[in-house]
Every structure is written in structure tokens, then in C-alpha cells.
Design an enzyme around this catalytic site. Structure first.
Site, PDB file in Angstrom:
ATOM      1  N   CYS A   1      49.486  -5.099  23.239  1.00 40.09           N
ATOM      2  CA  CYS A   1      50.661  -5.186  22.338  1.00 40.09           C
ATOM      3  C   CYS A   1      51.896  -5.343  23.220  1.00 40.09           C
ATOM      4  O   CYS A   1      51.772  -5.496  24.440  1.00 40.09           O
ATOM      5  CB  CYS A   1      50.747  -3.922  21.466  1.00 40.09           C
ATOM      6  SG  CYS A   1      51.436  -2.471  22.320  1.00 40.09           S
TER       7      CYS A   1
ATOM      8  N   HIS B   1      46.119  18.423  33.297  1.00 44.77           N
ATOM      9  CA  HIS B   1      47.393  17.686  33.300  1.00 44.77           C
ATOM     10  C   HIS B   1      47.210  16.191  33.435  1.00 44.77           C
ATOM     11  O   HIS B   1      48.102  15.496  33.925  1.00 44.77           O
ATOM     12  CB  HIS B   1      48.288  18.241  34.407  1.00 44.77           C
ATOM     13  CG  HIS B   1      48.699  19.657  34.129  1.00 44.77           C
ATOM     14  ND1 HIS B   1      49.085  20.523  35.128  1.00 44.77           N
ATOM     15  CD2 HIS B   1      48.756  20.361  32.974  1.00 44.77           C
ATOM     16  CE1 HIS B   1      49.381  21.704  34.582  1.00 44.77           C
ATOM     17  NE2 HIS B   1      49.184  21.625  33.273  1.00 44.77           N
TER      18      HIS B   1
ATOM     19  N   PRO C   1      47.373  29.718  51.478  1.00 40.47           N
ATOM     20  CA  PRO C   1      47.996  30.279  52.685  1.00 40.47           C
ATOM     21  C   PRO C   1      48.946  31.431  52.337  1.00 40.47           C
ATOM     22  O   PRO C   1      49.119  32.372  53.085  1.00 40.47           O
ATOM     23  CB  PRO C   1      48.768  29.099  53.269  1.00 40.47           C
ATOM     24  CG  PRO C   1      48.172  27.883  52.655  1.00 40.47           C
ATOM     25  CD  PRO C   1      47.647  28.287  51.312  1.00 40.47           C
TER      26      PRO C   1
HETATM   27  C1  BV8 Z   1      53.277  22.916  27.298  1.00 42.90           C
HETATM   28  C2  BV8 Z   1      51.298  16.547  35.796  1.00 42.90           C
HETATM   29  C3  BV8 Z   1      53.063  23.228  24.952  1.00 42.90           C
HETATM   30  C4  BV8 Z   1      52.494  15.680  36.058  1.00 42.90           C
HETATM   31  C5  BV8 Z   1      52.220  18.800  35.670  1.00 42.90           C
HETATM   32  C6  BV8 Z   1      60.168  24.251  27.381  1.00 42.90           C
HETATM   33  C7  BV8 Z   1      59.535  23.311  26.568  1.00 42.90           C
HETATM   34  C8  BV8 Z   1      58.177  23.080  26.654  1.00 42.90           C
HETATM   35  C9  BV8 Z   1      57.412  23.779  27.548  1.00 42.90           C
HETATM   36  C10 BV8 Z   1      58.057  24.685  28.361  1.00 42.90           C
HETATM   37  C11 BV8 Z   1      59.412  24.941  28.298  1.00 42.90           C
HETATM   38  N1  BV8 Z   1      59.710  25.899  29.227  1.00 42.90           N
HETATM   39  C12 BV8 Z   1      58.590  26.236  29.900  1.00 42.90           C
HETATM   40  C13 BV8 Z   1      57.595  25.526  29.366  1.00 42.90           C
HETATM   41  C14 BV8 Z   1      56.252  25.537  29.756  1.00 42.90           C
HETATM   42  C15 BV8 Z   1      56.132  24.435  30.824  1.00 42.90           C
HETATM   43  C16 BV8 Z   1      56.237  25.138  32.158  1.00 42.90           C
HETATM   44  O1  BV8 Z   1      55.327  25.857  32.508  1.00 42.90           O
HETATM   45  N2  BV8 Z   1      57.351  24.944  32.871  1.00 42.90           N
HETATM   46  C17 BV8 Z   1      57.492  25.597  34.169  1.00 42.90           C
HETATM   47  C18 BV8 Z   1      58.363  24.718  35.076  1.00 42.90           C
HETATM   48  C19 BV8 Z   1      58.093  26.973  33.941  1.00 42.90           C
HETATM   49  N3  BV8 Z   1      54.834  23.858  30.605  1.00 42.90           N
HETATM   50  C20 BV8 Z   1      54.706  22.718  29.914  1.00 42.90           C
HETATM   51  O2  BV8 Z   1      55.634  22.030  29.512  1.00 42.90           O
HETATM   52  C21 BV8 Z   1      53.261  22.336  29.637  1.00 42.90           C
HETATM   53  N4  BV8 Z   1      53.091  22.001  28.254  1.00 42.90           N
HETATM   54  O3  BV8 Z   1      53.748  23.997  27.480  1.00 42.90           O
HETATM   55  O4  BV8 Z   1      52.846  22.422  26.071  1.00 42.90           O
HETATM   56  C22 BV8 Z   1      54.347  22.758  24.404  1.00 42.90           C
HETATM   57  C23 BV8 Z   1      54.478  21.434  24.059  1.00 42.90           C
HETATM   58  C24 BV8 Z   1      55.670  21.002  23.518  1.00 42.90           C
HETATM   59  C25 BV8 Z   1      56.734  21.902  23.344  1.00 42.90           C
HETATM   60  C26 BV8 Z   1      56.569  23.238  23.719  1.00 42.90           C
HETATM   61  C27 BV8 Z   1      55.389  23.663  24.256  1.00 42.90           C
HETATM   62  C28 BV8 Z   1      52.863  21.103  30.417  1.00 42.90           C
HETATM   63  C29 BV8 Z   1      53.014  21.346  31.886  1.00 42.90           C
HETATM   64  C30 BV8 Z   1      52.336  20.214  32.658  1.00 42.90           C
HETATM   65  C31 BV8 Z   1      53.327  19.584  33.617  1.00 42.90           C
HETATM   66  N5  BV8 Z   1      52.634  18.584  34.443  1.00 42.90           N
HETATM   67  N6  BV8 Z   1      51.523  17.876  36.350  1.00 42.90           N
HETATM   68  C32 BV8 Z   1      52.614  15.312  37.507  1.00 42.90           C
HETATM   69  O5  BV8 Z   1      51.723  15.671  38.323  1.00 42.90           O
HETATM   70  O6  BV8 Z   1      53.600  14.630  37.834  1.00 42.90           O
HETATM   71  S1  BV8 Z   1      52.525  20.294  36.396  1.00 42.90           S
HETATM   72  C33 BV8 Z   1      52.320  20.190  38.094  1.00 42.90           C
HETATM   73  O7  BV8 Z   1      52.967  21.317  38.683  1.00 42.90           O
HETATM   74  C34 BV8 Z   1      50.906  20.372  38.556  1.00 42.90           C
HETATM   75  O8  BV8 Z   1      50.005  19.700  37.728  1.00 42.90           O
HETATM   76  C35 BV8 Z   1      50.676  21.855  38.559  1.00 42.90           C
HETATM   77  O9  BV8 Z   1      50.190  22.291  37.316  1.00 42.90           O
HETATM   78  C36 BV8 Z   1      52.063  22.403  38.650  1.00 42.90           C
HETATM   79  C37 BV8 Z   1      52.273  23.279  39.853  1.00 42.90           C
HETATM   80  O10 BV8 Z   1      51.837  22.570  40.908  1.00 42.90           O
HETATM   81  P1  BV8 Z   1      50.711  23.212  41.899  1.00 42.90           P
HETATM   82  O11 BV8 Z   1      49.461  22.467  41.674  1.00 42.90           O
HETATM   83  O12 BV8 Z   1      50.625  24.687  41.786  1.00 42.90           O
HETATM   84  O13 BV8 Z   1      51.349  22.811  43.236  1.00 42.90           O
HETATM   85  P2  BV8 Z   1      52.596  23.475  43.893  1.00 42.90           P
HETATM   86  O14 BV8 Z   1      53.192  22.442  44.763  1.00 42.90           O
HETATM   87  O15 BV8 Z   1      53.443  24.169  42.877  1.00 42.90           O
HETATM   88  O16 BV8 Z   1      51.940  24.626  44.783  1.00 42.90           O
HETATM   89  C38 BV8 Z   1      51.015  24.260  45.781  1.00 42.90           C
HETATM   90  C39 BV8 Z   1      50.281  25.522  46.146  1.00 42.90           C
HETATM   91  O17 BV8 Z   1      49.304  25.196  47.119  1.00 42.90           O
HETATM   92  C40 BV8 Z   1      51.187  26.584  46.775  1.00 42.90           C
HETATM   93  O18 BV8 Z   1      50.819  27.859  46.264  1.00 42.90           O
HETATM   94  C41 BV8 Z   1      50.831  26.498  48.263  1.00 42.90           C
HETATM   95  O19 BV8 Z   1      50.944  27.764  48.899  1.00 42.90           O
HETATM   96  C42 BV8 Z   1      49.382  26.079  48.207  1.00 42.90           C
HETATM   97  N7  BV8 Z   1      48.890  25.340  49.368  1.00 42.90           N
HETATM   98  C43 BV8 Z   1      49.569  24.495  50.198  1.00 42.90           C
HETATM   99  N8  BV8 Z   1      48.716  23.998  51.130  1.00 42.90           N
HETATM  100  C44 BV8 Z   1      47.487  24.530  50.861  1.00 42.90           C
HETATM  101  C45 BV8 Z   1      47.592  25.375  49.743  1.00 42.90           C
HETATM  102  N9  BV8 Z   1      46.540  26.047  49.234  1.00 42.90           N
HETATM  103  C46 BV8 Z   1      45.343  25.885  49.844  1.00 42.90           C
HETATM  104  N10 BV8 Z   1      45.159  25.088  50.916  1.00 42.90           N
HETATM  105  C47 BV8 Z   1      46.200  24.405  51.448  1.00 42.90           C
HETATM  106  N11 BV8 Z   1      46.010  23.604  52.532  1.00 42.90           N
HETATM  107 ZN    ZN Z   2      49.821  -1.290  23.613  1.00 43.48          ZN
END
Ligand code: BV8
Ligand code: ZN
Length: 252
Positions: free
Chosen positions: A157, A118, A221
């Protein structure tokens, strides 16, 4: 105590994949993706702010959010989980690290060739010519939580810079996803650390590895396990669990 079956799988792995999400950086004080919407951004949900449309409509609000997150990362240190992952690479013949995170804490802990599905907070690029600044941007001057910051101008640019991250609705960097999925197909063990597994296609990593016959270990966790064979959960914070896994498997 970590079950001997998981330790044995790790010790005999020829190719280990480690797949990380925001949870691996939580103990470095970096809010997980879902917790990163505080202050002014609280009224948004991540999926609506992390989009090209949001940046086009509210460039200063979105740029301010990313600069606030970048400032947190610059002030943070890699934690014991990042270090354990870097150390694991010295104990297995091949380790592929795939992260969803946009911070550079894996690299700062010594991991190499990190696959960022990402993108990264540290590689902004121009929306017009696509080029990155010739030198890293200075640390943001303490953007107050929720403060708007105008995106800087491109030096080549008249375009503006955008965060070098993959937004919802955007495709991943071309080779990154192929490389990650190829590693999932080829590995013997995949350790999934700190991810809620809700964002696709990245979230397919564990299932793709499982289908190819690998052993899956979730470190979280609140882990979630789908299959009743070859898939395990080590419940707890990564900063505690991963060093223990390293110690019990390799005595280091
Ligand atoms: C795509 C960067 C093809 C930005 C991120 C409609 C149109 C297009 C696509 C879609 C659509 N509908 C659905 C989709 C697919 C969409 C998607 O999946 N949506 C979700 C909401 C359903 N995906 C996309 O759009 C992807 N591209 O599909 O391209 C395409 C292209 C064009 C048109 C059609 C298709 C791109 C997705 C990338 C988004 N960018 N990040 C930024 O950071 O601001 S995503 C971001 O959230 C993160 O990078 C990560 O991937 C995601 C989830 O975050 P997590 O890392 O899991 O963190 P989270 O907070 O959720 O959870 C934390 C976890 O840690 C928990 O489980 C917790 O229990 C645990 N934890 C907490 N403390 C600890 C711990 N674990 C261990 N130790 C600890 N101490
Ligand atoms: Zn430029």
C-alpha cells in the site's frame, strides 16, 4: 567458584527461565540500550527516540537509528553467553528464554521459541496495513552514524515501514507478555542476564518468579539484588559467567 546452592538449584530445576537484556549482546559488540545513542543520536535519550511520536516527527532520523543498529547486528556474531544459554536448554527438562532485546543473536546461537517482549529489528512492518515486507530488507548501505534514512515504502500500500520494535508507550505483543509471566510463575529458577531492570512491565520478571518461590540468579557486572534469600548475583560479564555456570553445573 559458583556457590553450590546455585549449582544445585540449576541441576534440579524442572523449568528454567532465562531473562535477558542488552548486556547479553554487549560482548558481541552491540552497544547496550543506553550506550546505543552515539553520534547524532547522542543529543537524544533512548526513551525519547524509541517512541512512535519521535518516528512520526522525525521518520528519517528514527529509521536511520534503527537501520544503524540493524547493520551492527547483521555484522555481529552470537557470543559465548548466547551459546551457553542455547546449550543450557539441553541440560534442563524445560527452558523458557525471554528477551528484551530486538536482535536475533539468541536465535543465531541456536535458541528456539525465543519470546521477544520488545519486538525485533528484523521484522519491520507497514504503519498503514501492518504487513511485513515479503522478503527481508537488504542490509542498510552503511548508514553513516547519525545519518537520516527515509523509511522504505510498503510493497502492498502507500504506507511507510516502521521498525518492528515495541516503543515506549506501546503495549507488548499480546501473547508474549502473558507467556513470559506464566513462565515466571511456573519456573524453579530464573537467571536474569544483562539488564538494568528499569523498563516495565518486562522488568517485573524476576520479582514475579521470586514471589512464586523460584530461585533468582542475576548475571551482570553490576548486579542488584533485592531479597536476602533465594536471590543471588554472579558479578561479571555474561560471556564469562554463563559458560562457567554451565561447566560447573553440568560439566559441559
Ligand atoms: C507499556 C525496544 C503498557 C525498542 C524497548 C508512560 C506511558 C506509558 C508507559 C510508561 C509511562 N511511564 C513509564 C511507562 C512504562 C514504560 C517504562 O518502563 N519506562 C521506563 C523508561 C521507566 N514502559 C513502556 O512504555 C512499555 N509499554 O508500559 O505498555 C502501556 C501502553 C500504553 C500506555 C500506557 C501503558 C514498553 C517499553 C518497551 C520499550 N522498548 N526496547 C528499542 O530497542 O529501541 S526498552 C529497551 O530498554 C530494552 O528493550 C530494554 O527493555 C530496556 C532496558 O535496556 P537493557 O536491556 O536493560 O539494557 P541497558 O542498557 O538498560 O542495561 C544493560 C545492562 O547490561 C546493564 O545492567 C549493564 O550492567 C549490563 N551489562 C553490560 N555489559 C554486560 C552486562 N551484563 C552482562 N554481561 C555484559 N558483558
Ligand atoms: Zn502497507
Amino acid at each position: 567458584m559458583i556457590p553450590s546452592s546455585q549449582l544445585a538449584a540449576l541441576r534440579t530445576a524442572r523449568h528454567l527461565v532465562v531473562f535477558t537484556g542488552a548486556g547479553v549482546s554487549a560482548e558481541s559488540g552491540i552497544p547496550t540500550f543506553r550506550d546505543s545513542l552515539t553520534g547524532l543520536w547522542q543529543r537524544f535519550d533512548a526513551a525519547s527516540l524509541a517512541t512512535l511520536e519521535a518516528y512520526q516527527q522525525h521518520p528519517a532520523l528514527v529509521w536511520g537509528w534503527y537501520e544503524w543498529r540493524r547493520m551492527h547486528v547483521l555484522q555481529a556474531q552470537p557470543n559465548a553467553a548466547h551459546q551457553a544459554i542455547a546449550e543450557l536448554a539441553r541440560h534442563v527438562p524445560r527452558l523458557t528464554l525471554v528477551t528484551q532485546n530486538v536482535d536475533d543473536l539468541h536465535e543465531r546461537a541456536g535458541s528456539e521459541d525465543v519470546i521477544h517482549l520488545h519486538g525485533s529489528l528484523h521484522h519491520p512492518r507497514c504503519v498503514v496495513c501492518g504487513r511485513e515486507p515479503s522478503k527481508p530488507l537488504p542490509p542498510p548501505d552503511e548508514p553513516a552514524e547519525g545519518r537520516r534514512l527515509e523509511p522504505p515504502k510498503c510493497e502492498y500500500c502507500d504506507g511507510r515501514l516502521r521498525p518492528g520494535v515495541v516503543w515506549f508507550g506501546e503495549s507488548m505483543p499480546a501473547g508474549a507478555l502473558d507467556e513470559a509471566f506464566a513462565a515466571a510463575r511456573h519456573c524453579d529458577v530464573l537467571i536474569s542476564v544483562g539488564t538494568s531492570g528499569v523498563v516495565y512491565p518486562a522488568a517485573e520478571m524476576p520479582e514475579r518468579a521470586w514471589r512464586a518461590g523460584a530461585t533468582i540468579i542475576h548475571v551482570n557486572p553490576q548486579p542488584s539484588v533485592t531479597h536476602d534469600e533465594r536471590e543471588y548475583a554472579l558479578s561479571g560479564p555474561a560471556g564469562l559467567v554463563l559458560p562457567r555456570l554451565l561447566q560447573e553445573a553440568f560439566g559441559s
